[in-house]
Scaffold this motif. Structure first.
Motif, PDB file in Angstrom:
ATOM      1  N   ARG A 176       0.824  -1.212   0.000  1.00  0.00           N
ATOM      2  CA  ARG A 176       0.000   0.000   0.000  1.00  0.00           C
ATOM      3  C   ARG A 176       0.858   1.262   0.000  1.00  0.00           C
ATOM      4  N   ARG A 177       2.026   1.220   0.663  1.00  0.00           N
ATOM      5  CA  ARG A 177       2.911   2.386   0.672  1.00  0.00           C
ATOM      6  C   ARG A 177       3.663   2.545  -0.641  1.00  0.00           C
ATOM      7  N   GLY A 178       3.736   1.469  -1.424  1.00  0.00           N
ATOM      8  CA  GLY A 178       4.477   1.525  -2.675  1.00  0.00           C
ATOM      9  C   GLY A 178       5.930   1.144  -2.547  1.00  0.00           C
ATOM     10  N   THR A 179       6.364   0.684  -1.370  1.00  0.00           N
ATOM     11  CA  THR A 179       7.761   0.257  -1.218  1.00  0.00           C
ATOM     12  C   THR A 179       7.972  -1.167  -1.724  1.00  0.00           C
ATOM     13  N   LEU A 180       6.875  -1.908  -1.942  1.00  0.00           N
ATOM     14  CA  LEU A 180       6.928  -3.207  -2.600  1.00  0.00           C
ATOM     15  C   LEU A 180       5.872  -3.237  -3.694  1.00  0.00           C
ATOM     16  N   ALA A 181       6.203  -3.921  -4.785  1.00  0.00           N
ATOM     17  CA  ALA A 181       5.276  -4.093  -5.896  1.00  0.00           C
ATOM     18  C   ALA A 181       5.004  -5.577  -6.087  1.00  0.00           C
ATOM     19  N   VAL A 182       3.772  -5.923  -6.474  1.00  0.00           N
ATOM     20  CA  VAL A 182       3.402  -7.315  -6.717  1.00  0.00           C
ATOM     21  C   VAL A 182       3.931  -7.756  -8.069  1.00  0.00           C
ATOM     22  N   VAL A 183       4.526  -8.954  -8.105  1.00  0.00           N
ATOM     23  CA  VAL A 183       5.039  -9.550  -9.335  1.00  0.00           C
ATOM     24  C   VAL A 183       4.063 -10.626  -9.788  1.00  0.00           C
ATOM     25  N   ASP A 184       3.462 -10.449 -10.948  1.00  0.00           N
ATOM     26  CA  ASP A 184       2.451 -11.375 -11.458  1.00  0.00           C
ATOM     27  C   ASP A 184       3.029 -12.168 -12.625  1.00  0.00           C
ATOM     28  N   ILE A 185       3.215 -13.486 -12.410  1.00  0.00           N
ATOM     29  CA  ILE A 185       3.726 -14.343 -13.490  1.00  0.00           C
ATOM     30  C   ILE A 185       2.666 -15.334 -13.963  1.00  0.00           C
ATOM     31  N   GLY A 186       1.414 -15.104 -13.571  1.00  0.00           N
ATOM     32  CA  GLY A 186       0.340 -15.980 -14.019  1.00  0.00           C
ATOM     33  C   GLY A 186       0.135 -17.212 -13.174  1.00  0.00           C
ATOM     34  N   LEU A 187       0.873 -17.347 -12.061  1.00  0.00           N
ATOM     35  CA  LEU A 187       0.724 -18.454 -11.131  1.00  0.00           C
ATOM     36  C   LEU A 187       0.458 -17.893  -9.736  1.00  0.00           C
ATOM     37  N   GLN A 188      -0.209 -18.691  -8.917  1.00  0.00           N
ATOM     38  CA  GLN A 188      -0.529 -18.272  -7.561  1.00  0.00           C
ATOM     39  C   GLN A 188       0.181 -19.161  -6.544  1.00  0.00           C
ATOM     40  N   ALA A 189       0.480 -18.597  -5.374  1.00  0.00           N
ATOM     41  CA  ALA A 189       1.056 -19.394  -4.295  1.00  0.00           C
ATOM     42  C   ALA A 189       0.024 -20.392  -3.786  1.00  0.00           C
ATOM     43  N   ILE A 190       0.481 -21.550  -3.343  1.00  0.00           N
ATOM     44  CA  ILE A 190      -0.412 -22.560  -2.772  1.00  0.00           C
ATOM     45  C   ILE A 190      -1.091 -21.968  -1.536  1.00  0.00           C
ATOM     46  N   PRO A 191      -2.428 -22.069  -1.436  1.00  0.00           N
ATOM     47  CA  PRO A 191      -3.131 -21.486  -0.284  1.00  0.00           C
ATOM     48  C   PRO A 191      -2.650 -22.079   1.042  1.00  0.00           C
ATOM     49  N   GLU A 192      -2.565 -21.229   2.052  1.00  0.00           N
ATOM     50  CA  GLU A 192      -2.169 -21.670   3.381  1.00  0.00           C
ATOM     51  C   GLU A 192      -3.131 -21.094   4.411  1.00  0.00           C
ATOM     52  N   SER A 193      -2.898 -21.442   5.668  1.00  0.00           N
ATOM     53  CA  SER A 193      -3.763 -20.979   6.760  1.00  0.00           C
ATOM     54  C   SER A 193      -2.919 -20.454   7.907  1.00  0.00           C
ATOM     55  N   ILE A 194      -3.515 -19.567   8.663  1.00  0.00           N
ATOM     56  CA  ILE A 194      -3.015 -19.206   9.986  1.00  0.00           C
ATOM     57  C   ILE A 194      -3.896 -19.958  10.968  1.00  0.00           C
ATOM     58  N   TYR A 195      -3.285 -20.737  11.837  1.00  0.00           N
ATOM     59  CA  TYR A 195      -4.068 -21.605  12.713  1.00  0.00           C
ATOM     60  C   TYR A 195      -3.487 -21.610  14.123  1.00  0.00           C
ATOM     61  N   ILE A 196      -4.322 -22.026  15.054  1.00  0.00           N
ATOM     62  CA  ILE A 196      -3.870 -22.281  16.421  1.00  0.00           C
ATOM     63  C   ILE A 196      -4.099 -23.756  16.694  1.00  0.00           C
ATOM     64  N   ALA A 197      -3.127 -24.421  17.288  1.00  0.00           N
ATOM     65  CA  ALA A 197      -3.208 -25.867  17.500  1.00  0.00           C
ATOM     66  C   ALA A 197      -2.811 -26.214  18.920  1.00  0.00           C
ATOM     67  N   HIS A 198      -3.538 -27.165  19.495  1.00  0.00           N
ATOM     68  CA  HIS A 198      -3.219 -27.623  20.850  1.00  0.00           C
ATOM     69  C   HIS A 198      -2.990 -29.133  20.828  1.00  0.00           C
ATOM     70  N   PRO A 199      -2.263 -29.672  21.799  1.00  0.00           N
ATOM     71  CA  PRO A 199      -1.957 -31.105  21.798  1.00  0.00           C
ATOM     72  C   PRO A 199      -3.201 -31.971  21.815  1.00  0.00           C
ATOM     73  N   ASP A 200      -3.210 -32.997  20.978  1.00  0.00           N
ATOM     74  CA  ASP A 200      -4.323 -33.939  20.926  1.00  0.00           C
ATOM     75  C   ASP A 200      -4.416 -34.675  22.262  1.00  0.00           C
ATOM     76  N   GLY A 201      -5.631 -34.992  22.673  1.00  0.00           N
ATOM     77  CA  GLY A 201      -5.824 -35.721  23.918  1.00  0.00           C
ATOM     78  C   GLY A 201      -6.048 -34.819  25.115  1.00  0.00           C
ATOM     79  N   ARG A 202      -5.833 -33.523  24.925  1.00  0.00           N
ATOM     80  CA  ARG A 202      -6.092 -32.580  26.011  1.00  0.00           C
ATOM     81  C   ARG A 202      -7.366 -31.792  25.712  1.00  0.00           C
TER      82      ARG A 202
END
Length: 312
Positions: free
Chosen positions: A248-274
């Motif tokens: 948004r500030r213009g200090t970085l520009a998006v590079v478009d090569i016709g491919l997209q990054a594999i979708p990911e998630s931000i998640y919270i995880a806790h130990p199984d069994g608890r």
């Protein structure tokens, strides 16, 4: 008669691997933890741990006692949680590990009002980009970005995550803007260290394509990747929760090569069994509400949460 504090100290020492680390987790001095262990062993009439100059070793008696002691502490924690829930309050310790950049940029602003609203919560937020073992390292949960790699964890999604190829306008003016995977291979790359090979895994209509490029920098911190891209060192694949303000500030520009990054998630995880305590569920809901849907960093160029943390 055995004291609960001694049992808690014993379980924590075994999980932590040392008395000093257990003392840090319990917020006690080493001498207090040691005294509690001695008192517990005296009460049981058995030696639970053998101390060498380098490490602590469980005896046969200690190993047999550990399983029940762990169950006792879990039952006590769940009982305490139930009582707190019945009284309609959130209380007690909560130990969370989270990535440095996401924690600094987004967790903090979400959690400060939440903690002010629930003063009996005791939150320890450990910001570290390394992949920790939640159970072994004594965390109630971990906040992470990317694929869930540990099958022993139960994960809740906090938000989807988009990633974009970005570079500084000065770099692109000097080196040219790639418009295809083949052109991208001739540019210098800024890569995240913990993701293994120095390449970008991108998706198109024909499937996944792996694009390799010369390494300008490999580092395990998103802030440094962004800063290196802004300094003109090369092209980086960054999540929008990091790169958005710079775009948004213009200090970085998006590079478009016709491919997209594999979708990911931000998640919270806790130990199984608890069982996830109410305070952990409330923590997750607080962060999820603050991020919004879609995430505020992707919504109409917004740079602050639409729903203010702590208003739930």
């Amino acid at each position: 008669m055995l004291k609960l504090e001694g049992i808690a100290s014993f379980v924590t020492v075994v999980e932590a691997g040392s008395i000093s680390e257990a003392a840090r987790r319990l917020n006690l001095s080493k001498s207090v933890v040691s005294d509690r262990l001695v008192e517990l062993e005296r009460g049981l009439g058995a030696t639970l741990l053998r101390r060498t100059t380098r490490k602590l070793l469980l005896t046969d008696e200690g190993n047999a006692f550990l399983d029940r002691a762990t169950r006792i502490m879990r039952e006590v924690e769940e009982a305490s949680t139930d009582v707190a829930e019945r009284r309609g309050r959130l209380a007690g310790p909560l130990r969370i590990s989270a990535p440095v950049t996401f924690g600094r940029m987004h967790l903090g602003p979400a959690l400060y009002p939440f903690l002010a609203k629930h003063p009996e919560l005791e939150l320890t937020l450990d910001l570290d980009d390394r992949r920790v073992d939640a159970a072994a390292d004594g965390y109630d949960a971990v906040v992470r970005h990317g694929p869930l790699e540990d099958s022993r964890l139960v994960a809740w999604q906090l938000a989807p995550s988009r990633r974009l190829l970005v570079a500084s306008p000065a770099y692109l003016d000097h080196r040219g803007t790639p418009a295809s995977p083949e052109q991208l291979r001739h540019h210098r790359g800024i890569f995240y260290l913990n993701r293994g090979a120095a390449d970008w895994r991108l998706q198109g209509k024909d499937g996944t394509e792996i694009v390799r490029a010369p390494i300008a920098l490999r580092v395990n911190n998103g802030d440094m990747m962004r800063d290196a891209a802004e300094a003109g060192l090369g092209i980086a694949l960054l999540p929008t929760f990091i790169a958005g303000p710079s775009i948004r500030r213009g200090t970085l520009a998006v590079v478009d090569i016709g491919l997209q990054a594999i979708p990911e998630s931000i998640y919270i995880a806790h130990p199984d069994g608890r069982r996830a305590p109410a305070r952990l569920r409330a923590f997750a809901e607080c962060v999820r509400a603050a991020i919004g849907s879609p995430p505020y960093w992707d919504a109409n160029g917004a740079s602050a949460p639409k729903t203010r943390p702590g208003e739930q």
